[in-house]
Design an enzyme around this catalytic site. Structure first.
Site, PDB file in Angstrom:
ATOM      1  N   ASP A  82      65.356  38.714  10.971  1.00 58.15           N
ATOM      2  CA  ASP A  82      64.592  37.606  11.557  1.00 58.15           C
ATOM      3  C   ASP A  82      63.252  38.029  12.136  1.00 58.15           C
ATOM      4  O   ASP A  82      62.286  37.284  12.093  1.00 58.15           O
ATOM      5  CB  ASP A  82      65.420  36.904  12.645  1.00 58.15           C
ATOM      6  CG  ASP A  82      65.567  37.760  13.889  1.00 58.15           C
ATOM      7  OD1 ASP A  82      65.018  37.402  14.934  1.00 58.15           O
ATOM      8  OD2 ASP A  82      66.240  38.810  13.821  1.00 58.15           O
ATOM      9  N   ASP A  85      63.946  43.433  14.400  1.00 55.47           N
ATOM     10  CA  ASP A  85      65.237  44.113  14.487  1.00 55.47           C
ATOM     11  C   ASP A  85      65.905  44.145  13.116  1.00 55.47           C
ATOM     12  O   ASP A  85      65.309  43.790  12.114  1.00 55.47           O
ATOM     13  CB  ASP A  85      66.130  43.415  15.519  1.00 55.47           C
ATOM     14  CG  ASP A  85      66.198  41.913  15.275  1.00 55.47           C
ATOM     15  OD1 ASP A  85      66.113  41.497  14.110  1.00 55.47           O
ATOM     16  OD2 ASP A  85      66.335  41.154  16.244  1.00 55.47           O
ATOM     17  N   TYR A 234      69.668  33.732  19.922  1.00 53.95           N
ATOM     18  CA  TYR A 234      69.378  32.460  19.270  1.00 53.95           C
ATOM     19  C   TYR A 234      70.416  31.414  19.649  1.00 53.95           C
ATOM     20  O   TYR A 234      71.058  30.806  18.805  1.00 53.95           O
ATOM     21  CB  TYR A 234      69.291  32.635  17.746  1.00 53.95           C
ATOM     22  CG  TYR A 234      68.069  33.420  17.344  1.00 53.95           C
ATOM     23  CD1 TYR A 234      66.802  32.849  17.406  1.00 53.95           C
ATOM     24  CD2 TYR A 234      68.167  34.749  16.942  1.00 53.95           C
ATOM     25  CE1 TYR A 234      65.670  33.567  17.066  1.00 53.95           C
ATOM     26  CE2 TYR A 234      67.042  35.477  16.596  1.00 53.95           C
ATOM     27  CZ  TYR A 234      65.791  34.883  16.662  1.00 53.95           C
ATOM     28  OH  TYR A 234      64.668  35.598  16.331  1.00 53.95           O
ATOM     29  N   GLU A 471      55.977  41.026  18.878  1.00 53.78           N
ATOM     30  CA  GLU A 471      56.974  40.988  17.804  1.00 53.78           C
ATOM     31  C   GLU A 471      56.669  39.869  16.813  1.00 53.78           C
ATOM     32  O   GLU A 471      56.465  38.719  17.207  1.00 53.78           O
ATOM     33  CB  GLU A 471      58.378  40.794  18.385  1.00 53.78           C
ATOM     34  CG  GLU A 471      59.476  40.927  17.345  1.00 53.78           C
ATOM     35  CD  GLU A 471      60.872  40.920  17.954  1.00 53.78           C
ATOM     36  OE1 GLU A 471      61.809  41.366  17.266  1.00 53.78           O
ATOM     37  OE2 GLU A 471      61.029  40.470  19.120  1.00 53.78           O
TER      38      GLU A 471
END
Length: 493
Positions: A82, A85, A234, A471
């Site tokens: 996603d 990571d 999430y 990120e």
């Protein structure tokens, strides 16, 4: 990965210039929307999980996650990581897929050669989502990789040695939110492939209908079913009603079956909103449904048009109903963590609604503020141009676009030497000291990646350890593909 933060206050920003002054004639190259579009799609190659195919342009990525699903005795290889990571979270991945598909549906004719690349990016996700939906009857797999274990490591996806736990929802452990979003993704993608691969399109649509029925029949939040496997990473903070609305809206668009429209009406999903994201789909569903009101003059969809315009009135500057803050440099600012995800998603809705308005010469009012299609187009262009470098720092927040862009992004694969340079594994914690905490630039350029972005004062530190700003994420990029295609195809505005 994004962590959702609390609310924000109503702030009215009075610009020293009119919105329409942002609307200028753009020539190719300043900014170069075509170049940015190509790079925004290329980014997805850097997020690939599974066996890397021939033709991979980001050659510092190699095969990874080849045994994903084996702990559940199923094949769950493929899909996307996603963000920075090495976990596959299906909730944001499915939203990413829906937004890429919507981009192709709305703006495919303006994409030129990038339409094929967009289809490839969509299919990389849908092939995986189909596996998740069809591998085991009565189950929908919704993620691979233990996020808590993964976040204790800083290693390349090619070297993963953390447990690849498999997560699923079922009738006894429901997940209407992740199932509704998966159904939306498959339904939207079915429209993308309808003419170029009819058999694949039919498979996508059949599967979307099955997954949607599961979401409707077994109601509950996947956050409640899976707990720390998805929270706080999430969590479905907005609940699952918005995903039921979103999934049904997409299935109605794909099938024109009145069952889905009647279901939409039965939901009573009338919550007002001023945000659009992987978690909260209300605004997106309303813009999608409003299309029938504007383009088809179908009065049954009039309430969704009104709700879509209520949303817009909460976004545009100088609206008496605005609850949206803007930075001094003109960037929409919603939440401090990964703010650009909201900017790109909302901008997609603005350009799309502007497109519908222009096609029908529709206008509306936010109190005493007169809103035209060019109002929304100008605001959208300001957001896109800011991301591409027209901002106080003169920094492009898209990696590899322009000469000044983030060099120390929070991304494991980008920050560690590739296997071609260093074949040996660094191990779980071996990457921290030499590569995570260093001020050196990342050795691998994740071309096209859009990072979390600057703070509310237009400042950006370019610090790898500051994940909320540095990120990248698939759902940030997926949402800007449409607006970039729109502006790439409209140089004489």
């Amino acid at each position: 990965m994004a962590l959702r933060e609390g609310g924000f206050f109503c702030v009215l920003i009075l610009f020293s210039f009119a919105l329409n002054s942002w609307e200028v004639v753009i020539v190719e190259g300043n900014p170069n929307y075509r170049d940015a579009l190509a790079k925004s799609i290329l980014f997805f190659q850097g997020q690939r999980s599974g066996r890397i195919p021939r033709g991979q342009q980001l050659t510092w990525r190699s095969n990874s996650g080849l045994y994903d699903g084996s702990l559940a005795h199923v094949d769950l290889t493929g899909g996307y990581y996603d963000a920075g990571d090495n976990v596959k979270f299906n909730f944001p991945m499915a939203f990413t897929t829906t937004m890429l598909s919507w981009s192709a549906i709305e703006y495919g004719k303006k994409m030129g050669p990038q339409l094929q690349s967009t289809r490839a990016a969509i299919r990389w996700a849908t092939d995986y989502l189909l596996k998740c939906a069809l591998a085991t009857p009565g189950k929908l797999y919704v993620g691979v990789g233990d996020p808590n274990a993964d976040h204790r490591c800083w290693e390349r996806p090619e070297d993963m040695d953390t447990v690849r736990s498999v997560y699923s929802v079922s009738p006894s452990n429901p997940g209407s939110d992740v199932a509704g979003e998966t159904a939306a993704a498959l339904a939207a993608a079915s429209m993308v492939f309808r003419t170029v691969d009819p058999a694949y399109s039919r498979l996508l649509l059949r599967t979307a209908q099955k997954v949607m029925q599961f979401a409707i029949q077994y109601r509950g939040s996947y956050s409640d079913s899976l707990g720390s496997a998805v929270c706080p990473f999430y969590c479905s903070y907005s609940g699952y009603k918005d995903e039921l609305l979103w999934g049904a809206a997409w299935l109605f668009r794909a099938t024109n079956n009145a069952y889905y429209f009647n279901f939409v009406k039965s939901l009573g999903a009338n919550d007002a909103t001023d945000i659009f994201s992987w978690d909260n789909k209300y605004a997106g569903a309303r813009v999608l449904l409003s299309r029938r009101s504007l383009l088809n003059r179908d009065m049954a969809f009039e309430p969704f048009r009104q709700q879509a315009e209520d949303f817009v009135c909460r976004i545009v500057p100088n609206s008496p109903y605005s609850s949206t803050q803007y930075t001094p440099g003109g960037l929409m600012f919603k939440l401090s963590q990964s703010n650009l995800q909201y900017v790109t998603s909302i901008t997609f809705l603005l350009t799309t609604y502007s497109k519908y308005m222009a096609a029908t010469k529709h206008t509306f009012n936010c109190g005493n503020l007169f809103v035209t299609s060019s109002t929304l187009r100008s605001l959208s262009k300001r957001q896109v141009d800011y991301i591409l470098g027209e901002n106080p720092l003169k920094m492009s927040y898209m990696v590899g676009y322009g000469s000044n862009y983030p060099r120390r992004i929070h991304h494991r694969g980008s920050s560690l030497p590739s296997q071609a340079i260093h074949p040996q594994s660094f191990g779980c914690e071996g990457g921290f000291q030499p590569f995570y905490y260093t001020a050196n630039p990342n050795p691998n350029i994740l071309i096209g990646a859009i990072v979390g972005g600057p703070n509310q004062n237009d400042f950006f530190a370019d610090d790898r350890t500051d994940y909320s700003h540095s990120e990248p994420a698939t759902y940030i990029n997926a949402a800007i593909v449409g607006p970039l295609a729109y502006f790439a195809g409209n140089f004489n505005m």
